[in-house]
Design a protein around this motif. Structure first.
Motif, short mmCIF file in Angstrom:
data_model
loop_
_atom_site.label_atom_id
_atom_site.label_comp_id
_atom_site.label_asym_id
_atom_site.label_seq_id
_atom_site.Cartn_x
_atom_site.Cartn_y
_atom_site.Cartn_z
N ALA A 38 -62.00 -64.99 -42.80
CA ALA A 38 -61.06 -65.18 -43.91
C ALA A 38 -60.79 -66.67 -44.04
O ALA A 38 -60.86 -67.42 -43.07
N ARG A 39 -60.45 -67.08 -45.26
CA ARG A 39 -60.10 -68.48 -45.52
C ARG A 39 -58.62 -68.57 -45.88
O ARG A 39 -58.12 -67.78 -46.67
N VAL A 40 -57.94 -69.54 -45.30
CA VAL A 40 -56.51 -69.73 -45.52
C VAL A 40 -56.29 -71.13 -46.09
O VAL A 40 -56.68 -72.12 -45.48
N GLU A 41 -55.65 -71.19 -47.24
CA GLU A 41 -55.38 -72.48 -47.88
C GLU A 41 -53.89 -72.81 -47.92
O GLU A 41 -53.52 -73.96 -48.18
N ARG A 42 -53.03 -71.79 -47.67
CA ARG A 42 -51.59 -72.01 -47.67
C ARG A 42 -50.99 -71.36 -46.43
O ARG A 42 -51.48 -70.33 -45.95
N THR A 43 -49.92 -71.92 -45.94
CA THR A 43 -49.29 -71.45 -44.71
C THR A 43 -48.99 -69.95 -44.76
O THR A 43 -49.26 -69.22 -43.80
N GLU A 44 -48.45 -69.50 -45.89
CA GLU A 44 -48.02 -68.11 -45.98
C GLU A 44 -49.18 -67.11 -45.96
O GLU A 44 -48.96 -65.90 -45.79
N GLN A 45 -50.40 -67.57 -46.09
CA GLN A 45 -51.56 -66.67 -46.03
C GLN A 45 -52.00 -66.38 -44.60
O GLN A 45 -52.75 -65.43 -44.37
N PHE A 46 -51.54 -67.19 -43.66
CA PHE A 46 -52.11 -67.10 -42.32
C PHE A 46 -51.75 -65.80 -41.60
O PHE A 46 -52.61 -65.19 -40.95
N ALA A 47 -50.51 -65.38 -41.66
CA ALA A 47 -50.09 -64.20 -40.91
C ALA A 47 -50.92 -62.98 -41.27
O ALA A 47 -51.37 -62.23 -40.39
N GLU A 48 -51.15 -62.78 -42.56
CA GLU A 48 -51.95 -61.62 -42.99
C GLU A 48 -53.38 -61.72 -42.46
O GLU A 48 -53.95 -60.74 -41.98
N ALA A 49 -53.96 -62.92 -42.53
CA ALA A 49 -55.32 -63.11 -42.03
C ALA A 49 -55.38 -62.86 -40.52
O ALA A 49 -56.34 -62.25 -40.02
N PHE A 50 -54.36 -63.30 -39.80
CA PHE A 50 -54.37 -63.12 -38.35
C PHE A 50 -54.20 -61.65 -37.97
O PHE A 50 -54.86 -61.17 -37.03
N GLU A 51 -53.34 -60.93 -38.68
CA GLU A 51 -53.20 -59.50 -38.40
C GLU A 51 -54.51 -58.77 -38.67
O GLU A 51 -54.89 -57.85 -37.94
N GLN A 52 -55.20 -59.20 -39.71
CA GLN A 52 -56.52 -58.62 -40.01
C GLN A 52 -57.49 -58.90 -38.87
O GLN A 52 -58.27 -58.03 -38.47
N ALA A 53 -57.43 -60.11 -38.33
CA ALA A 53 -58.30 -60.47 -37.22
C ALA A 53 -58.00 -59.64 -35.98
O ALA A 53 -58.91 -59.19 -35.28
N LEU A 54 -56.71 -59.44 -35.68
CA LEU A 54 -56.33 -58.64 -34.51
C LEU A 54 -56.80 -57.19 -34.65
O LEU A 54 -57.16 -56.55 -33.66
N ALA A 55 -56.79 -56.69 -35.86
CA ALA A 55 -57.17 -55.29 -36.10
C ALA A 55 -58.68 -55.09 -36.16
O ALA A 55 -59.16 -53.96 -36.05
#
Length: 201
Positions: free
Chosen positions: A166-183
């Motif tokens: 996943a690509r993150v360009e704004r701070t608020e996008q990171f949490a969702e991307a990280f939860e996706q990574a954990l899952a």
């Protein structure tokens, strides 16, 4: 006791994330990971200015939770994270890498996929060898050379190896991307984009 109190307050103030120009606040992301991850999570990194954020804002809370080179070895973080995950599969293993650092050993994503080492790689992409560029600017103003990078599409590269991305360009996008990574039941790369002019917290 008063001296200890002042010293602790000073350290805690220093560990509060700094605000930088742009839509992505790397300090906030690292501090958020410190709250989200368990105390036994393993954080690894290679070498580069991006590590300043990791070492300053991540609250290491146990022995064996930090894997980092003592000799400034670029590319160390990903192989270290894979080894940590294979040795202790139940512990989250998160690798931080700069874009130049990551490309020193990015082929090890194939190893992670092959052996089911589901590491999470956070690539801090500023399109340059930031640490070298900082020293060039300091010691040889106006004579920057050989530090700009033409990178591959990091997300496409990770997916080509069989990892999620996943690509993150704004701070608020990171949490969702990280939860996706954990899952995800596979290694996962999160590319975070940062302005190349930002070289330190």
């Amino acid at each position: 006791r008063a001296w200890l109190t002042r010293a602790r307050e000073s350290r805690e103030a220093w560990q509060r994330p700094t605000e930088l120009p742009g839509p992505l606040q790397l300090g906030e992301i690292v501090a958020w990971l410190g709250r989200r991850l368990p105390a036994d999570a393993v954080i690894s990194n290679g070498a580069g200015n991006y590590t300043l954020w990791v070492h300053r804002f991540y609250p290491y809370r146990g022995w064996g939770s930090q894997l980092a080179p003592t000799s400034g070895s670029m590319g160390y973080g990903l192989p270290a994270a894979i080894a940590a995950k294979l040795a202790r599969p139940a512990r989250p293993a998160v690798c931080f890498a700069g874009d130049g650092c990551f490309q020193m050993t990015c082929q090890e994503l194939a190893t992670a996929v092959q052996y089911g080492a589901n590491v999470i790689v956070v690539v801090v992409n500023n399109g340059s060898y930031g640490s070298i560029r900082m020293h060039q600017d300091k010691h040889y103003p106006g004579r920057r050379y050989g530090t700009d990078l033409v990178n591959p599409d990091m997300v496409a590269l990770a997916r080509a190896y069989g990892a999620g991305a996943a690509r993150v360009e704004r701070t608020e996008q990171f949490a969702e991307a990280f939860e996706q990574a954990l899952a995800a039941d596979r290694p996962f790369l999160i590319e975070v984009l940062i302005d190349p002019a930002i070289l330190r917290p």
